[in-house]
Motif scaffolding. Structure first.
Motif, PDB file in Angstrom:
ATOM      1  N   LYS A  99       0.962  -1.127  -0.143  1.00 51.01           N
ATOM      2  CA  LYS A  99      -0.024   0.138  -0.105  1.00 51.01           C
ATOM      3  C   LYS A  99       0.833   1.174   0.234  1.00 51.01           C
ATOM      4  N   SER A 100       2.037   1.214   0.718  1.00 54.01           N
ATOM      5  CA  SER A 100       3.096   2.434   0.965  1.00 54.01           C
ATOM      6  C   SER A 100       3.741   2.496  -0.342  1.00 54.01           C
ATOM      7  N   HIS A 101       3.923   1.416  -0.919  1.00 51.10           N
ATOM      8  CA  HIS A 101       4.912   1.331  -2.255  1.00 51.10           C
ATOM      9  C   HIS A 101       3.779   0.645  -3.309  1.00 51.10           C
ATOM     10  N   PRO A 102       3.080   1.337  -4.077  1.00 47.61           N
ATOM     11  CA  PRO A 102       2.155   0.848  -5.131  1.00 47.61           C
ATOM     12  C   PRO A 102       3.139   0.706  -6.186  1.00 47.61           C
ATOM     13  N   PRO A 103       2.680  -0.455  -7.160  1.00 47.25           N
ATOM     14  CA  PRO A 103       3.514  -0.342  -8.391  1.00 47.25           C
ATOM     15  C   PRO A 103       3.327   0.798  -9.255  1.00 47.25           C
ATOM     16  N   PRO A 104       4.247   1.344 -10.175  1.00 45.75           N
ATOM     17  CA  PRO A 104       4.179   2.320 -10.529  1.00 45.75           C
ATOM     18  C   PRO A 104       3.202   2.551 -11.613  1.00 45.75           C
ATOM     19  N   THR A 105       2.678   3.584 -11.741  1.00 39.42           N
ATOM     20  CA  THR A 105       1.162   3.862 -12.664  1.00 39.42           C
ATOM     21  C   THR A 105       1.593   4.055 -14.274  1.00 39.42           C
ATOM     22  N   ASN A 106       2.710   4.290 -14.529  1.00 42.76           N
ATOM     23  CA  ASN A 106       3.230   4.612 -15.737  1.00 42.76           C
ATOM     24  C   ASN A 106       4.706   3.897 -16.126  1.00 42.76           C
ATOM     25  N   PRO A 107       4.779   2.941 -15.924  1.00 47.61           N
ATOM     26  CA  PRO A 107       6.341   2.421 -15.925  1.00 47.61           C
ATOM     27  C   PRO A 107       6.926   2.143 -17.375  1.00 47.61           C
ATOM     28  N   PRO A 108       8.173   2.584 -17.588  1.00 48.85           N
ATOM     29  CA  PRO A 108       8.591   2.523 -18.932  1.00 48.85           C
ATOM     30  C   PRO A 108       8.758   1.004 -19.094  1.00 48.85           C
ATOM     31  N   ALA A 109       8.765   0.846 -20.692  1.00 48.88           N
ATOM     32  CA  ALA A 109       8.806  -0.470 -21.282  1.00 48.88           C
ATOM     33  C   ALA A 109       9.956  -1.343 -20.763  1.00 48.88           C
ATOM     34  N   HIS A 110      10.991  -0.711 -20.294  1.00 51.46           N
ATOM     35  CA  HIS A 110      12.116  -1.604 -19.967  1.00 51.46           C
ATOM     36  C   HIS A 110      12.305  -2.065 -18.638  1.00 51.46           C
ATOM     37  N   LEU A 111      11.152  -1.571 -17.705  1.00 53.16           N
ATOM     38  CA  LEU A 111      11.140  -1.866 -16.079  1.00 53.16           C
ATOM     39  C   LEU A 111      11.367  -3.406 -16.050  1.00 53.16           C
ATOM     40  N   PRO A 112      10.396  -4.251 -16.526  1.00 55.30           N
ATOM     41  CA  PRO A 112      10.491  -5.634 -16.161  1.00 55.30           C
ATOM     42  C   PRO A 112      12.147  -5.900 -16.430  1.00 55.30           C
ATOM     43  N   ALA A 113      12.669  -5.656 -17.573  1.00 52.95           N
ATOM     44  CA  ALA A 113      14.052  -6.335 -17.809  1.00 52.95           C
ATOM     45  C   ALA A 113      14.962  -5.599 -16.924  1.00 52.95           C
ATOM     46  N   LEU A 114      14.928  -4.433 -16.353  1.00 55.70           N
ATOM     47  CA  LEU A 114      15.655  -3.583 -15.299  1.00 55.70           C
ATOM     48  C   LEU A 114      15.472  -4.528 -14.079  1.00 55.70           C
ATOM     49  N   ALA A 115      14.309  -4.795 -13.766  1.00 56.29           N
ATOM     50  CA  ALA A 115      13.769  -5.687 -12.390  1.00 56.29           C
ATOM     51  C   ALA A 115      14.649  -7.026 -12.415  1.00 56.29           C
ATOM     52  N   GLN A 116      14.523  -7.734 -13.679  1.00 53.41           N
ATOM     53  CA  GLN A 116      15.140  -8.886 -14.005  1.00 53.41           C
ATOM     54  C   GLN A 116      16.685  -8.953 -13.758  1.00 53.41           C
ATOM     55  N   GLY A 117      17.384  -7.556 -14.461  1.00 52.85           N
ATOM     56  CA  GLY A 117      18.837  -7.234 -14.218  1.00 52.85           C
ATOM     57  C   GLY A 117      19.112  -7.088 -12.904  1.00 52.85           C
TER      58      GLY A 117
END
Lengths: 473, 473
Positions: free
Chosen positions: A385-403
């Motif tokens: 709740k205090s750290h919700p997922p970003p509303t407008n994430p850049p396309a590369h965000l999942p790849a960055l999370a994996q990295g």
């Protein structure tokens, strides 16, 4: 020398000027060129005169810092052959605890030396003087702070201006292209030398923040906490553009000579121009408006006090004389090739999974497969709740999370500045979101206001220092 | 020519490269220099060859535009002597009404020519092709559109590359420093020549918006409506900084030669570098991320498809090859001195009352005294529920409102773009607030999103064109 126009032999009677137009900025530049040329051709060149105009990096002063020499080859990210030997210059503050568990490794930005704060050996102010010392944010009553000159630099660590052992002359552009990861590997050799198994924290601002993240990524088990201030985990094309402009003006200077200038005039003009461009990216428009507004340079001393300002094509507004001065101050202080190589390392920095896997990094092989990752650890785990997922994430965000997955367990402080145009606040949020998406539930994030832009980390002791102090303690 | 490093006579056996490092970007530049040099020394130089590599502005083509010549001296803002004679190149679209009341004067940005749209005489696309024509935002079924090359330019109007009548050689930097107001005065001479008493509208984007505001300010009774798109009424120090960086790289090019290069190699290197810097300010980081991301140049044709990208110090990322290409395309298309003089005129533009009163502008004498103004017309008059006073006004806003007082009765469209880093949205709001504070109750203001930055006015026909169409009709 002032050159006469070639097609206009006589200028008397011309309406707009009583003589050939004069450009004090061009003349000042020609005078510097000529001073430097006479020095280069003098018998003292290159390193014998302690007070000559030659760049300070051409006269290393190992009494003001310590040099760690490694004869064990250093593997490189972009080259099949390792660097056979290398030096790392460093300075320290505070006392290493008997358990060697109080070490803070401080990483520098592009052009800084290891001299982050004054020392008995070198009492001049360091670049982070107000942040390091007893009771300060990096509290030397508690911590043993180590700062190095980066690999590729010119202040005592091995870089393009260093003598290549095999040839006896400077590497110049025969130096291999290096990465942020290479810089960090070299620093960990120094930690090995100290016998330090685990850092209390890895701390860095700007390019130092890239190194700080890279340290935690390469050695998750050896880094207790990561501090990333005004950095990024993936250099944006707009920051690449600003550094490209700097490299372009440098490489267009005929003195650059494909990097082989160490026995001749350095590309001081290109360095001055590059620094002017860099300086523009370090502050913000609102700061300049508050500081300089539209004020112009003071009138010449022989002008009457009432005479109106006469505009000129040379620096005229205070913002121009400021940038000119910043370039002038810097152009002989730093090695042009180091600027090129290190700025390139910044451009190449990209912690998205596919980018990491394209490198010669054994650590990247261990990255979780996207499919496996998606099922094993849903991306929403770390969001709350205090750290919700970003509303407008850049396309590369999942790849960055994996990295960034190797950093999932490392407490990390991310701090960004809203007026920063080089490492924008969107990039700070991206690091935070990617870390949280990777499962990191110990990410602390602060966003600062103010008008100091990227340079905030050098200036705002209260807010930047306070955040670091709170996070480290 | 490729220069061999001087201290490294033999390079065999060196580890990192099998030969001296090569820099294709440096070699390409040297090749251009050498092509140009051979042309300059050829008998055709300077103007006889229609297809040579010399700049197009060196071969004026008055069949594609009309030249208005004025023999009446033009007073100048920054010089006691007027410009004795001058030319203004112009093109028109649509038909002048019998009452001569349907004229739209279109002002250009820094480097544009009068060729805003195709004409029978010049069917190539103009820089605002999609905005001018029957049924388009500047609807030639209704309006007679006039676009000029600005004074100081190099596409047919008098500028530094023009022949000075008294000497028979180009002015070069003996050309006087000019202002946006001087450009507009020259344009109104053309309107006088047409017999046009009053413009239906004055329209401009970027520097054209400065001219558009200046036109309404100099001749409130002769300008029906003002359109200011992505402009400003007071150049900010950060935009001065970006233009200063461009002038600096130009003036550092040895070919610039204090501006006297018209019989020699032009400063094509400096122009290329200046254009690279300018291009960075024309778009936005988000656009580059969407368009180029971190993609790199395609591998060499002889590389195996699986071989990893090998980074280089020359342009490497697509954002770099894009900027390199933009600079390359432009470096011989535009006169370096025109770039210097016109960018300086932009820097000098400041419509705050004290700044205007410091100029040689008779019109400034009529500006209302601040005290009288404060009592006679309270600043809050024009603010309403739908247009409340700004919450955080810049300190210079009252002075700007006083300076803009002559525009108080002129319907004005202001349009800004949130991703514009050169003429920021704060500057657009400032123009709007100052006009309203000056008592103008017919200010229309739109703020656009999107990622196109400053270049939005060239690209977004739907939104920019729609706003103009609605405001003009």
């Amino acid at each position: 020398m002032f050159r006469l126009p070639r097609l206009v032999p006589r200028l008397r009677g011309v309406r707009y000027t009583s003589s050939t137009p004069r450009f004090p900025c061009v003349e000042a530049h020609a005078a510097r060129q000529s001073r430097l040329a006479s020095f280069v051709s003098s018998p003292q060149h290159p390193n014998s005169s302690p007070s000559g105009p030659e760049p300070p990096y051409a006269r290393p002063n190992p009494t003001s810092y310590t040099v760690f020499h490694s004869s064990t080859p250093l593997p490189l990210t972009y080259h099949p052959d390792p660097l056979p030997t290398f030096d790392i210059a460093y300075e320290t503050w505070g006392t290493l605890s008997p358990a060697k568990d109080n070490v803070i490794l401080l990483h520098t930005g592009l052009s800084a030396s290891s001299h982050a704060a004054s020392t008995p050996a070198n009492p001049t102010e360091g670049w982070w003087e107000k942040f390091i010392g007893p009771g300060k944010p990096l509290d030397t009553n508690n911590y043993f702070v180590v700062c190095t000159n980066v690999l590729g630099g010119c202040y005592g660590s091995t870089g393009p201006s260093s003598i290549e052992p095999e040839t006896g002359v400077p590497y110049a552009t025969r130096f291999p292209i290096i990465s942020i990861f290479d810089m960090v590997r070299a620093q960990f050799r120094l930690l090995d030398h100290f016998g330090v198994d685990k850092l209390y924290a890895s701390v860095g601002c700007s390019m130092g923040a890239m190194q700080s993240l890279a340290a935690g990524w390469l050695h998750p088990e050896r880094v207790g906490k990561v501090v990333s201030i005004s950095g990024t985990a993936r250099s944006s094309p707009s920051s690449v553009a600003m550094r490209f402009a700097q490299r372009s003006v440098l490489m267009a200077d005929p003195n650059w000579n494909n990097g082989f200038y160490y026995d001749a005039l350095p590309p001081h003009t290109g360095m001055k121009l590059a620094r002017q461009i860099a300086t523009i990216t370090y502050r913000s428009g609102p700061e300049w408006d508050a500081r300089f507004g539209r004020q112009t340079r003071p009138p010449p001393s022989d002008a009457s006090p009432d005479s109106p300002h006469v505009p000129a094509l040379c620096p005229d507004f205070l913002i121009e004389t400021y940038l000119d001065h910043q370039g002038e101050q810097f152009c002989l202080k730093y090695d042009a090739n180091s600027h090129i190589y290190i700025s390139k390392a910044m451009d190449l920095f990209d912690m998205t999974r596919p980018a990491l896997q394209a490198l010669r990094l054994p650590e990247a092989a261990a990255l979780v497969e996207p499919e496996a990752d998606a099922s094993a650890r849903p991306h929403s785990t770390s969001h709350s709740k205090s750290h919700p997922p970003p509303t407008n994430p850049p396309a590369h965000l999942p790849a960055l999370a994996q990295g960034l997955a190797p950093l999932a367990q490392t407490p990390t402080l991310v701090l960004g500045v809203q007026s920063d145009i080089l490492f924008t606040v969107e990039q700070q949020r991206e690091v935070v979101d990617a870390l949280r998406m990777a499962g990191n539930e110990r990410v602390v994030y602060y966003e600062l206001g103010g008008v100091w832009g990227h340079d905030t980390f050098l200036l705002d002791v209260l807010n930047v220092g306070g955040a670091i102090r709170g996070f480290l303690s």
